[in-house]
Design an enzyme around this catalytic site. Sequence first.
Site, PDB file in Angstrom:
ATOM      1  N   TYR A 198     -31.472  12.560  10.209  1.00 37.98           N
ATOM      2  CA  TYR A 198     -31.559  11.254  10.875  1.00 37.98           C
ATOM      3  C   TYR A 198     -32.921  10.623  10.598  1.00 37.98           C
ATOM      4  O   TYR A 198     -33.958  11.280  10.679  1.00 37.98           O
ATOM      5  CB  TYR A 198     -31.324  11.449  12.368  1.00 37.98           C
ATOM      6  CG  TYR A 198     -31.519  10.230  13.221  1.00 37.98           C
ATOM      7  CD1 TYR A 198     -30.903   9.023  12.907  1.00 37.98           C
ATOM      8  CD2 TYR A 198     -32.329  10.288  14.346  1.00 37.98           C
ATOM      9  CE1 TYR A 198     -31.090   7.902  13.701  1.00 37.98           C
ATOM     10  CE2 TYR A 198     -32.514   9.179  15.153  1.00 37.98           C
ATOM     11  CZ  TYR A 198     -31.890   7.980  14.818  1.00 37.98           C
ATOM     12  OH  TYR A 198     -32.076   6.879  15.598  1.00 37.98           O
ATOM     13  N   ASP A 219     -29.712  20.680  14.967  1.00 36.10           N
ATOM     14  CA  ASP A 219     -29.174  19.458  15.560  1.00 36.10           C
ATOM     15  C   ASP A 219     -27.661  19.498  15.354  1.00 36.10           C
ATOM     16  O   ASP A 219     -27.164  19.341  14.235  1.00 36.10           O
ATOM     17  CB  ASP A 219     -29.787  18.234  14.875  1.00 36.10           C
ATOM     18  CG  ASP A 219     -29.374  16.924  15.545  1.00 36.10           C
ATOM     19  OD1 ASP A 219     -28.279  16.887  16.144  1.00 36.10           O
ATOM     20  OD2 ASP A 219     -30.121  15.939  15.448  1.00 36.10           O
ATOM     21  N   ARG A 262     -38.707  13.359  38.575  1.00 31.65           N
ATOM     22  CA  ARG A 262     -39.197  13.558  37.208  1.00 31.65           C
ATOM     23  C   ARG A 262     -39.144  15.029  36.827  1.00 31.65           C
ATOM     24  O   ARG A 262     -39.174  15.383  35.649  1.00 31.65           O
ATOM     25  CB  ARG A 262     -40.628  13.018  37.059  1.00 31.65           C
ATOM     26  CG  ARG A 262     -41.228  13.213  35.682  1.00 31.65           C
ATOM     27  CD  ARG A 262     -42.421  12.302  35.420  1.00 31.65           C
ATOM     28  NE  ARG A 262     -43.356  12.227  36.517  1.00 31.65           N
ATOM     29  CZ  ARG A 262     -44.318  13.133  36.773  1.00 31.65           C
ATOM     30  NH1 ARG A 262     -44.440  14.197  35.992  1.00 31.65           N
ATOM     31  NH2 ARG A 262     -45.123  12.970  37.791  1.00 31.65           N
ATOM     32  N   LYS A 307     -24.101  10.372  21.670  1.00 31.28           N
ATOM     33  CA  LYS A 307     -23.019  10.321  20.687  1.00 31.28           C
ATOM     34  C   LYS A 307     -21.762  10.995  21.256  1.00 31.28           C
ATOM     35  O   LYS A 307     -21.196  10.546  22.228  1.00 31.28           O
ATOM     36  CB  LYS A 307     -23.481  10.961  19.379  1.00 31.28           C
ATOM     37  CG  LYS A 307     -24.844  10.477  18.878  1.00 31.28           C
ATOM     38  CD  LYS A 307     -24.924   8.983  18.687  1.00 31.28           C
ATOM     39  CE  LYS A 307     -26.179   8.535  17.946  1.00 31.28           C
ATOM     40  NZ  LYS A 307     -27.444   8.771  18.631  1.00 31.28           N
TER      41      LYS A 307
END
Length: 387
Positions: free
Chosen positions: A107, A177, A54, A202
């Site tokens: 978005y 972004d 983690r 993406k």
Amino acid sequence: MVFVEPPEDWEEETRLVHGGEYRDSETGSIVTPIFVSAIYKYPEGNPYGYKYARNSSPTIEALERKAAAVERAAEAVAFSSGMAAISSAAMALLKPGSKLVTTKDIYGTSYEFFTTFLRSYGIEVDERGVGEGVLERIDKNTDVVFVETISNPLLIVPPVDEIAKACEEVGAKLIVDNTFATPINFLPLKVGAYGVVHSASKYLAGHNDVLGGIFATNDKKFALNLKNVRRMLGGIPDPQQAYFIIRGLKTLHVRVAYQNEAALRIAKFLRDHPKVERVYYPCLEEHPSYPVAKRLLKGCGGVVSFEVRGNGFDAIKVMKKVKVVQRTASLGGVESIITHPATMTHHTVPPEVRKELGIKDNLLRLSVGLENVEDLEADLDQALSSI
């Protein structure tokens, strides 16, 4: 254990293939392996060594090093999704009373997170600016500004260099972004951005088979803090995810070059189609962001948005009629994808906001993949001819 550190004179293509790769002298492997171990022998005397998956692992670190090399950043932090990267960075940078300036034309889930989640924690969110309108929203009380290089879904290109300068003047941090543009078409850190975020699901991974997120910055201290936030929130990708993104990054330059060219051609095809009312693509001269796109971007990416002649039902009918193009809500992969923003990616955005932005019910968003362009044009033509 050796990670490839790319020299300054390596160009983007070489950085993508070799940068950050884990090279093992004992086996001679040139491909970063998938380290599946959840636990590691405790690194005595090294508080930053591998301990628990983690926190990090060699596969995660290889992805981060490659992403940093490609974005020309000092550090990168990998996440389990683009939203994990955005939300973790926001929570690391903002606190109750802080001010975030962003835009409505981002978005849908980013918009929802900023305007509902962050506001519920006492963070001021100003989302009234669009494109260059962001500049007039930045003031001395602004802590963070968040914009998309190419907005979703109308593909507005804000003047990122001017926004970065305005942020510097008031001491704010600009987060960009860069998902739609990719580092092939634009490098935000080069023009003064503080941080860059990607939905690696993406273009970076590029094959519609993995989720992931990246945050890149030149602030090494913040990157370390962000990794600690990731440790607490649990937003780290698993090694398999990281491996897929590493593999995808190696062909990013080839894919984006093809998609830049194919998308421009399809944008022109749609512009001339009798069943299309309007086309949005920043590399078309009639797009309002064309001057900014021409100045900042090497290419305008693989996403084209267009309004059909008709209403929302007609748009959905076109979406259902395509055969080569796939109907779903993503972008940036090898398969071309068509999306109805009003009912898919932006359904959480209030109708009045969609109306204000110009996200009409007859709007469709097309992500151009790697298929033959003539096949895509024929598919779109037969679908549009159904209305």
